[in-house]
Design a protein around this motif. Sequence first.
Motif, mmCIF file in Angstrom:
data_model
loop_
_atom_site.group_PDB
_atom_site.id
_atom_site.type_symbol
_atom_site.label_atom_id
_atom_site.label_comp_id
_atom_site.label_asym_id
_atom_site.label_seq_id
_atom_site.Cartn_x
_atom_site.Cartn_y
_atom_site.Cartn_z
ATOM 1 N N VAL A 440 3.342 17.796 -10.060
ATOM 2 C CA VAL A 440 3.590 16.366 -10.204
ATOM 3 C C VAL A 440 3.677 15.753 -8.815
ATOM 4 O O VAL A 440 4.186 16.371 -7.870
ATOM 5 C CB VAL A 440 4.882 16.108 -11.004
ATOM 6 C CG1 VAL A 440 6.102 16.672 -10.269
ATOM 7 C CG2 VAL A 440 5.080 14.614 -11.262
ATOM 8 N N VAL A 441 3.139 14.547 -8.665
ATOM 9 C CA VAL A 441 3.194 13.805 -7.403
ATOM 10 C C VAL A 441 4.147 12.638 -7.579
ATOM 11 O O VAL A 441 4.027 11.855 -8.526
ATOM 12 C CB VAL A 441 1.801 13.290 -6.990
ATOM 13 C CG1 VAL A 441 1.913 12.389 -5.756
ATOM 14 C CG2 VAL A 441 0.865 14.459 -6.707
ATOM 15 N N ILE A 442 5.122 12.543 -6.687
ATOM 16 C CA ILE A 442 6.055 11.422 -6.668
ATOM 17 C C ILE A 442 5.759 10.625 -5.407
ATOM 18 O O ILE A 442 5.854 11.153 -4.294
ATOM 19 C CB ILE A 442 7.513 11.909 -6.667
ATOM 20 C CG1 ILE A 442 7.761 12.841 -7.851
ATOM 21 C CG2 ILE A 442 8.472 10.729 -6.697
ATOM 22 C CD1 ILE A 442 9.095 13.558 -7.790
ATOM 23 N N GLN A 443 5.389 9.380 -5.558
ATOM 24 C CA GLN A 443 5.030 8.554 -4.400
ATOM 25 C C GLN A 443 5.810 7.257 -4.427
ATOM 26 O O GLN A 443 6.127 6.729 -5.491
ATOM 27 C CB GLN A 443 3.520 8.289 -4.388
ATOM 28 C CG GLN A 443 2.985 7.604 -5.632
ATOM 29 C CD GLN A 443 1.471 7.523 -5.632
ATOM 30 O OE1 GLN A 443 0.785 8.440 -5.168
ATOM 31 N NE2 GLN A 443 0.937 6.413 -6.141
ATOM 32 N N MET A 444 6.112 6.744 -3.252
ATOM 33 C CA MET A 444 6.975 5.571 -3.162
ATOM 34 C C MET A 444 6.879 4.936 -1.790
ATOM 35 O O MET A 444 6.422 5.541 -0.820
ATOM 36 C CB MET A 444 8.428 5.967 -3.424
ATOM 37 C CG MET A 444 9.025 6.852 -2.342
ATOM 38 S SD MET A 444 10.585 7.621 -2.810
ATOM 39 C CE MET A 444 9.970 8.929 -3.892
ATOM 40 N N ASP A 445 7.335 3.709 -1.718
ATOM 41 C CA ASP A 445 7.648 3.055 -0.451
ATOM 42 C C ASP A 445 9.167 3.010 -0.338
ATOM 43 O O ASP A 445 9.879 3.165 -1.332
ATOM 44 C CB ASP A 445 7.064 1.639 -0.403
ATOM 45 C CG ASP A 445 5.544 1.644 -0.387
ATOM 46 O OD1 ASP A 445 4.967 2.564 0.211
ATOM 47 O OD2 ASP A 445 4.944 0.738 -0.996
ATOM 48 N N PHE A 446 9.668 2.796 0.858
ATOM 49 C CA PHE A 446 11.123 2.796 1.013
ATOM 50 C C PHE A 446 11.542 1.967 2.210
ATOM 51 O O PHE A 446 10.754 1.667 3.110
ATOM 52 C CB PHE A 446 11.648 4.236 1.174
ATOM 53 C CG PHE A 446 11.242 4.895 2.465
ATOM 54 C CD1 PHE A 446 12.041 4.800 3.590
ATOM 55 C CD2 PHE A 446 10.058 5.605 2.554
ATOM 56 C CE1 PHE A 446 11.672 5.393 4.779
ATOM 57 C CE2 PHE A 446 9.673 6.204 3.738
ATOM 58 C CZ PHE A 446 10.482 6.099 4.854
ATOM 59 N N GLY A 447 12.795 1.594 2.193
ATOM 60 C CA GLY A 447 13.428 0.967 3.338
ATOM 61 C C GLY A 447 14.500 1.894 3.864
ATOM 62 O O GLY A 447 15.238 2.501 3.082
ATOM 63 N N PHE A 448 14.600 2.019 5.174
ATOM 64 C CA PHE A 448 15.553 2.968 5.734
ATOM 65 C C PHE A 448 16.972 2.444 5.590
ATOM 66 O O PHE A 448 17.257 1.295 5.942
ATOM 67 C CB PHE A 448 15.252 3.231 7.202
ATOM 68 C CG PHE A 448 16.121 4.307 7.782
ATOM 69 C CD1 PHE A 448 15.847 5.632 7.523
ATOM 70 C CD2 PHE A 448 17.212 3.992 8.564
ATOM 71 C CE1 PHE A 448 16.649 6.625 8.046
ATOM 72 C CE2 PHE A 448 18.019 4.976 9.089
ATOM 73 C CZ PHE A 448 17.730 6.298 8.828
#
Length: 462
Positions: A440-448
């Motif tokens: 499974v691939v989990i992909q995301m954008d994020f803020g530190f």
Amino acid sequence: MPGDVAPLLSSLLLLLSVFGVSHSCLQWPSSAYRFTGVVCRLTYPAAVVLNEKTTKVIEAAFQHARYPSMKGEKSLLFIGRVLYGLDKLEIHNLSIGRSAFELRPGEGIAMEISNVSAVFKGTIQYGYGSWLVNVAHTIDFEIESQIDLGINPKLYCGKGKVSADTSDCYLNFHKLRLHLQGDKEPNWLKKLFTDFITLTVKLVIKGQICKEINKVANTLADFIQDTAGQFVTDGDISVDIGLTAPPVITANYIESYHKGLTNYKNTTAVINQSIFQPSQLTENKMLYFWVSDQMLNPMLAAAHQDGRFQLNISGEELFKLFEANLSSAIPAFISECLTESASPELWVWSSSVPYLNISTLGTSVWVQASGELHCSIDRTPTFLFVDDAQLEFLREALEKIGAPKVLSILELELTRLLDKQGTNLFDIFDPEVLPQDGFVVIQMDFGFPHHLLVEFLKRRLQ
């Protein structure tokens, strides 16, 4: 692919070091793929975000740098021998100007920081004399400086974790201006100290700053690794996510490879048939996790053995379950239990090791479950199905009542567990879970999360 950010080594280690300590690594990533349970890909935009948030960490680290005392002497005509030394040298008013970094494929990370301004403060002790005179003095001083800083760290696998070699570190001084307290000393003395500082401060400051960069990077890496170790540990269940191979750097991302071995009490899972290939991940998001089903199944098995898959339902919650609109009639003994018993209770648990299958069609779990409906005070189970009509009710109840209830509770419990482990501390945007055949691939954008930097500064730099 350069970018104008505030780059320092610690920020680029931040996500790389989010995985913990293990044993030795294989030399080549391609030879380690089949032993890899988790892959982390940090893309260039993510590195930009991380670097933008770490300037304060680096500034704080510079403030904590300690510089050794420096001594020297010189013979002057008519004066004789002049002895001098610098003590209590500290850095103040650090500011970082324009900065840039570049990911260099197969080499490492190139970092350049220009227009670093700082004021160094300290005390000069000096004495001069001959057979006619012998005088000793102490005077405070300040040094204005303008510096360009360059670092070319190499990432490698050190004791199963991402480490960095920062020996390729250099400073270019564009200004070193000495101010003696009151500027009342003789010009020849100021000239002497200026020359002395120019020759010695450059070397000492360079060594200490480069040393401090390495120290902060390793301290921050250890801090993140401790946090990551806590995240993948709950009770007797933990996951060894040490490196299987050195990280890979391309122009667009940094990728690291991790074991993903479940530890439960005295047993450790084995992964040797993983199917990872770099082409299975893209570069459209900031952060990717590739997770093998060979990692997930041992985790489910450990949770089963640890008694995690148990559910007790009673009271109003139990009554509402059986208010569902079913086509099959509720057996009489269940109706009697619900209406006549003082405190009916339903117990459900996994009675076989769950097996998870991931494919492009989705994710499915096979597991055998057992249940008991308790109506009497002594908690004697009262399930008893004797004809086809009652079995049909059971089948429909499991499909329309049991499965949705279990899924809703799993959702709540997983969220609770993730929050307990600290996931809620991060700003995650547009996460996607993409099941594929065997992984499974989990992909995301994020803020530190800035508050993690604050905690780091409080715990490690004070």
